[in-house]
Enzyme design. Sequence first.
Site, short mmCIF file in Angstrom:
data_model
loop_
_atom_site.label_atom_id
_atom_site.label_comp_id
_atom_site.label_asym_id
_atom_site.label_seq_id
_atom_site.Cartn_x
_atom_site.Cartn_y
_atom_site.Cartn_z
CB CYS A 136 10.50 39.99 17.06
SG CYS A 136 10.14 41.73 16.71
CB CYS A 139 11.46 41.46 13.90
SG CYS A 139 11.73 42.41 15.40
CG ASP A 140 11.60 37.79 12.27
OD1 ASP A 140 12.37 38.57 11.68
OD2 ASP A 140 11.90 37.20 13.32
#
Length: 311
Positions: A136, A139-140
């Site tokens: 992701c 996300c990261d």
Amino acid sequence: MENKNLDYDLGIIGAGPAGLSAAIYAARGGLSVVCFEREVHGGQIVSSPEVENYPALGKVSGADFANALYEQAVGFGAEILYDEVTAAELQGEVKLLHTAEKTYRVRAVVVAGGVARRKLDCPGEDRLLGRGVSYCATCDGAFFAGKTVAVVGGGNTAVEDALYLAARCEKVYLIHRRQGFRASEAELAKLRSNPKVEFLLDAQVAEIRGDMQVESILLHSTVGAPDREIPVSAVFVAVGLIPSNELFRGQLPMTEQGYLVADDSCRTALARVYAAGDTREKALRQLVTAAADGALAGSSAVADLAGEATL
């Protein structure tokens, strides 16, 4: 419950962020709730060492986030059963959820089984998950600002991830096993014009290397060229998602990709059956949207079982 032949008002399949959020809202709304989870509560977020994009929370580990959701759901009276639903009969007034040992009779069902990430299946991928291996980018990606990273894939998700990362990282390699892409030409044109992005085509990741975190990747040519090692700080895998929905094929409408079709309230075409989280067709699959879906599905179940159109 008035009907002694029922086990629970609401059965939830999956105890990830969507399922647990549905449990919180439904139990708080007065329903008796059971949540089935075949692995560990929290879903894929458990493997994230740090979450920083959930509103108002700041930075929190995925495991801490999952445990807080679990405690909140259980605190409102939801039951969590670590058991797999192997078959479901959703058509009738009473819904039947079958596990290996028992059949549960419920009034309503929330499907929140999420998705499985397609993996590269190469050495180092599992070992370095959460330490530079990610599925992701949104996300990261922020954790690797100013660094060199790789994105693996040839669809729209891979291209979008590469564009997202190029705005934050020093350099982005886009790795694809062939010349042709499934992604749209418009998005590809943006990527090709970005000086931070380098295409590495006709190549596949043979190994992800590093001791405690990702340090490099070994690329294997699909056209017979020599292998090469590329130093990177992270590998973002975007080779596809597999919705966990085969159990419901033939009972619930699905997209060609296997995602469940539900409206804005998370109601499906079947009465008192709801789809929440990554398992349903939608534009954004994030922790916050999974929780929002769960809240909608749980609230819809409370309203429908009370015979009302809305809360």
